[in-house]
Design an enzyme around this catalytic site. Structure first.
Site, PDB file in Angstrom:
ATOM      1  N   HIS A 120      28.653-101.713 -86.066  1.00  0.00           N
ATOM      2  CA  HIS A 120      29.235-101.127 -84.857  1.00  0.00           C
ATOM      3  C   HIS A 120      28.641-101.755 -83.597  1.00  0.00           C
ATOM      4  O   HIS A 120      29.343-101.949 -82.601  1.00  0.00           O
ATOM      5  CB  HIS A 120      29.050 -99.614 -84.868  1.00  0.00           C
ATOM      6  CG  HIS A 120      29.789 -98.959 -85.992  1.00  0.00           C
ATOM      7  ND1 HIS A 120      31.151 -98.757 -85.970  1.00  0.00           N
ATOM      8  CD2 HIS A 120      29.361 -98.513 -87.202  1.00  0.00           C
ATOM      9  CE1 HIS A 120      31.523 -98.198 -87.108  1.00  0.00           C
ATOM     10  NE2 HIS A 120      30.459 -98.047 -87.874  1.00  0.00           N
ATOM     11  N   ARG A 151      36.569-108.291 -77.290  1.00  0.00           N
ATOM     12  CA  ARG A 151      37.231-107.172 -77.963  1.00  0.00           C
ATOM     13  C   ARG A 151      37.173-105.899 -77.137  1.00  0.00           C
ATOM     14  O   ARG A 151      38.194-105.296 -76.790  1.00  0.00           O
ATOM     15  CB  ARG A 151      36.553-106.948 -79.316  1.00  0.00           C
ATOM     16  CG  ARG A 151      36.826-105.600 -79.965  1.00  0.00           C
ATOM     17  CD  ARG A 151      35.742-105.315 -81.007  1.00  0.00           C
ATOM     18  NE  ARG A 151      35.952-104.092 -81.747  1.00  0.00           N
ATOM     19  CZ  ARG A 151      35.475-102.912 -81.382  1.00  0.00           C
ATOM     20  NH1 ARG A 151      34.792-102.787 -80.239  1.00  0.00           N
ATOM     21  NH2 ARG A 151      35.682-101.844 -82.135  1.00  0.00           N
ATOM     22  N   GLY A 155      40.641 -94.902 -87.292  1.00  0.00           N
ATOM     23  CA  GLY A 155      39.446 -95.690 -87.579  1.00  0.00           C
ATOM     24  C   GLY A 155      38.533 -95.701 -86.375  1.00  0.00           C
ATOM     25  O   GLY A 155      38.178 -96.756 -85.868  1.00  0.00           O
ATOM     26  N   GLU A 187      46.013 -91.145 -94.435  1.00  0.00           N
ATOM     27  CA  GLU A 187      47.049 -90.808 -95.412  1.00  0.00           C
ATOM     28  C   GLU A 187      46.757 -89.484 -96.125  1.00  0.00           C
ATOM     29  O   GLU A 187      47.665 -88.892 -96.735  1.00  0.00           O
ATOM     30  CB  GLU A 187      47.193 -91.915 -96.462  1.00  0.00           C
ATOM     31  CG  GLU A 187      47.651 -93.256 -95.898  1.00  0.00           C
ATOM     32  CD  GLU A 187      46.512 -94.141 -95.422  1.00  0.00           C
ATOM     33  OE1 GLU A 187      46.740 -95.343 -95.224  1.00  0.00           O
ATOM     34  OE2 GLU A 187      45.378 -93.625 -95.237  1.00  0.00           O
ATOM     35  N   GLU A 224      41.388-100.317 -83.691  1.00  0.00           N
ATOM     36  CA  GLU A 224      40.865-101.683 -83.822  1.00  0.00           C
ATOM     37  C   GLU A 224      40.836-101.967 -85.317  1.00  0.00           C
ATOM     38  O   GLU A 224      39.830-101.764 -85.978  1.00  0.00           O
ATOM     39  CB  GLU A 224      39.484-101.783 -83.178  1.00  0.00           C
ATOM     40  CG  GLU A 224      39.080-103.220 -82.846  1.00  0.00           C
ATOM     41  CD  GLU A 224      38.546-103.978 -84.052  1.00  0.00           C
ATOM     42  OE1 GLU A 224      39.356-104.393 -84.918  1.00  0.00           O
ATOM     43  OE2 GLU A 224      37.335-104.158 -84.118  1.00  0.00           O
ATOM     44  N   GLU A 279      40.538-106.832 -95.036  1.00  0.00           N
ATOM     45  CA  GLU A 279      40.164-105.417 -95.073  1.00  0.00           C
ATOM     46  C   GLU A 279      41.370-104.498 -95.218  1.00  0.00           C
ATOM     47  O   GLU A 279      41.236-103.336 -95.563  1.00  0.00           O
ATOM     48  CB  GLU A 279      39.341-104.982 -93.842  1.00  0.00           C
ATOM     49  CG  GLU A 279      37.983-105.635 -93.775  1.00  0.00           C
ATOM     50  CD  GLU A 279      37.181-105.164 -92.568  1.00  0.00           C
ATOM     51  OE1 GLU A 279      37.733-104.436 -91.719  1.00  0.00           O
ATOM     52  OE2 GLU A 279      35.999-105.512 -92.485  1.00  0.00           O
TER      53      GLU A 279
END
Length: 546
Positions: free
Chosen positions: A187, A196, A222, A273, A292, A301
């Site tokens: 992180h 970013r 996320g 989900e 992101e 990923e």
């Protein structure tokens, strides 16, 4: 005349005593209302924007701190006068929470029901109930997975699962993936990537985009450390739904509370989900989804399908995806030091040759910062991803490419990177996007970056919108994504003007659906000075992106 506020002494026994039923006055004196129970007074306060249950739970206040808080709100000498917004923004470090002077009763409120209602104990009970609800939801998810696995109905699965000693464990691949995001370093690396982070911040905090977020509902898929959720809260979002399946979600919750945005950002743990029931109130009602999701070689990923799932289930018609577009490109490269560094390393290891250690290197894609002057061809687009339109699936594609070499050299490999856009309006075609920004966003370009804690940017009436973009190419500022290198087993000797034609196929690995396999078919079309075309042999190499 005796009233409910003047109880006779003979009634001062505790038979059948119920602290929740003691009459109470409004939490804020300015509202000047009376209720027949503390719970109704709390419901009234909640309707006005001050949820004491949530605040006590978030700050972990004990009974004495709760009394100090209520007295502080009601004490006429408290300046400036507390408001629901200011109280919900408390951090728990305020001096009055430990000031014994705040234990002195406020005149007129000595026997008030709110002072006798144990909010600390009640909030702890509610937290326990919430935890039990989460555990129940996790159990239900595992039960449904069990049903799907064996092709039985959910009802039968419930009976069968009840007979099992333990429920089926999560898939090892997913467990490893989510555990990889539980640590600190990853992180820090992502947030420390200014290309970013500042690009997201510029889009979310831009006064031109205020109409997309201010007073709106945002979903952060996320959420990780919570940084993007905090940007949205600072931009004035009405509520932010922050979602992550990793253990880091607990740190995100703490980060949000420590910055006083607990009343804006709600944190949910789990795969998007698997949260249909919990998030049902927001189905089709989210104004903007931010995420992101991009990995190395963009698609590594396989997080994108989760974002697309959220898009289809929660984003309202005309809502915004941030980012909205991504493009993958490919170019030919020569070795200027980085491309062949991994194989060159083993040629002299403290005086020893270790060629066996290079076996398999040309079958593994590398992630490195490639020098700009190593790119020796033009750039070919291999995949456009208009995120509003693509189906809910991990993208796989086959794309032709044609690369024209600009100088005589050896082509040692192909290099790929991606560009990303944040469009402030829906349904923007790729051709209508501005060229990707190569110069990185600077802190001075980001509105409101000088604010702290729970400060919110000022309102803006602008509605024209501002598009933001960034590149991960060798020609821009390096990012944590770097570039992806596909090293050739045999370099290609080329001249200026040589055309390398081929086809690239990208698909999910059969061994691990979060990893990728890449097939590259290529040939060099060298045209002699006579203009005669020579027949070129097509070569195939297979790579793994791990």
């Amino acid at each position: 005349m005796s009233t409910e506020w003047d109880r006779p002494d003979e009634d001062d026994n505790f038979d059948g005593w119920n602290e929740a039923s003691v009459p109470a006055r409004a939490l804020f004196p300015e509202w000047d209302a009376r209720f027949d129970s503390a719970e109704k007074a709390l419901e009234h306060a909640r309707a006005q924007g001050c949820d004491l249950h949530a605040l006590v739970s978030r700050l972990h206040l004990d009974a004495f701190q709760v009394i100090r808080l209520i007295n502080y709100i009601r004490r006429p000498t408290t300046q400036p006068r507390p408001t629901p917004e200011s109280i919900m923004s408390l951090t728990g470090h305020e001096a009055f929470l430990t000031d014994d002077n705040e234990m002195k009763p406020v005149p007129g409120y000595e026997e008030d029901g709110l002072l006798q209602y144990d909010l600390a104990e009640e909030s702890e009970r509610m937290d326990t109930a919430t935890e039990l609800k989460i555990l129940r939801e996790a159990y239900d998810e595992l039960r449904h997975r069990y049903a799907e696995r064996f092709g039985i109905t959910a009802a039968v699965a419930q009976d069968a699962a009840a007979e099992q000693v333990s429920a089926p464990a999560p898939q090892p691949i997913d467990r490893h993936y989510f555990e990889s995001y539980a640590g600190h370093d990853i992180h820090q690396t992502m947030i420390g990537d200014s290309v970013r982070t500042l690009s997201y911040a510029k889009f979310l905090l831009s006064p031109a985009n205020a109409h997309l977020i201010r007073g709106k509902t945002v979903m952060d898929v996320g959420c990780g450390s919570g940084i993007l959720s905090l940007f949205c809260a600072r931009a004035g979002a009405k509520q932010v739904l922050a979602i992550d399946a990793s253990d880091v979600v607990e740190r995100a919750r703490a980060n949000i509370e420590d910055n006083g945005f607990g009343h804006v950002v709600r944190v949910f743990r789990g795969r998007i989900e698997a949260l249909d029931e919990v998030l049902a109130p927001w189905a089709g009602k989210v104004d903007l989804i931010v995420s992101e999701w991009m990995g190395y070689f963009l698609l590594y990923e396989s997080m994108l399908p989760s974002v697309l799932y959220a898009r289809d289930r929660y984003l309202r018609e005309g809502g915004i995806l941030a980012p909205s577009h991504s493009r993958m490109v490919l170019a030919a490269a020569t070795d200027r030091g980085v491309l062949c560094e991994r194989s060159r390393f083993w040629s002299d290891v403290y005086g020893f040759r270790m060629p066996s250690m290079t076996q398999g290197l040309s079958s593994e894609a590398a992630t490195e910062d490639v020098e700009a002057d190593a790119i020796v061809s033009d750039v070919a687009t291999i995949c456009d991803l208009p995120l509003e339109q693509i189906p809910v699936a991990q993208p796989s594609f086959t794309a032709p490419f044609s690369l024209h070499v600009k100088e005589a050299c050896k082509v040692h490999g192909f290099v790929s990177w991606f560009d990303t856009w944040f469009a402030p309006t829906p349904h923007v075609a790729f051709d209508d996007l501005p060229p990707v920004t190569v110069s990185p966003v600077q802190p001075s370009d980001v509105h409101g970056l000088d604010l702290h804690g729970n400060e919110v940017v000022e309102a803006s009436e602008a509605t024209h919108g501002e598009t933001v973009s960034f590149t991960t190419s060798p020609f821009g500022k390096p990012t944590h994504w770097k570039q992806t290198i596909f090293l050739l087993k045999t370099p290609i000797e080329v001249q200026a003007g040589t055309c390398i034609e081929g086809e690239i196929r990208v698909y999910a690995s059969s061994a691990n659906e979060r990893e990728l396999d890449v097939d590259l078919h290529y040939s060099a079309d060298e045209r002699p000075s006579t203009g005669e075309k020579r027949v070129a042999t097509r070569t195939t190499q297979v790579y793994s992106v791990r």
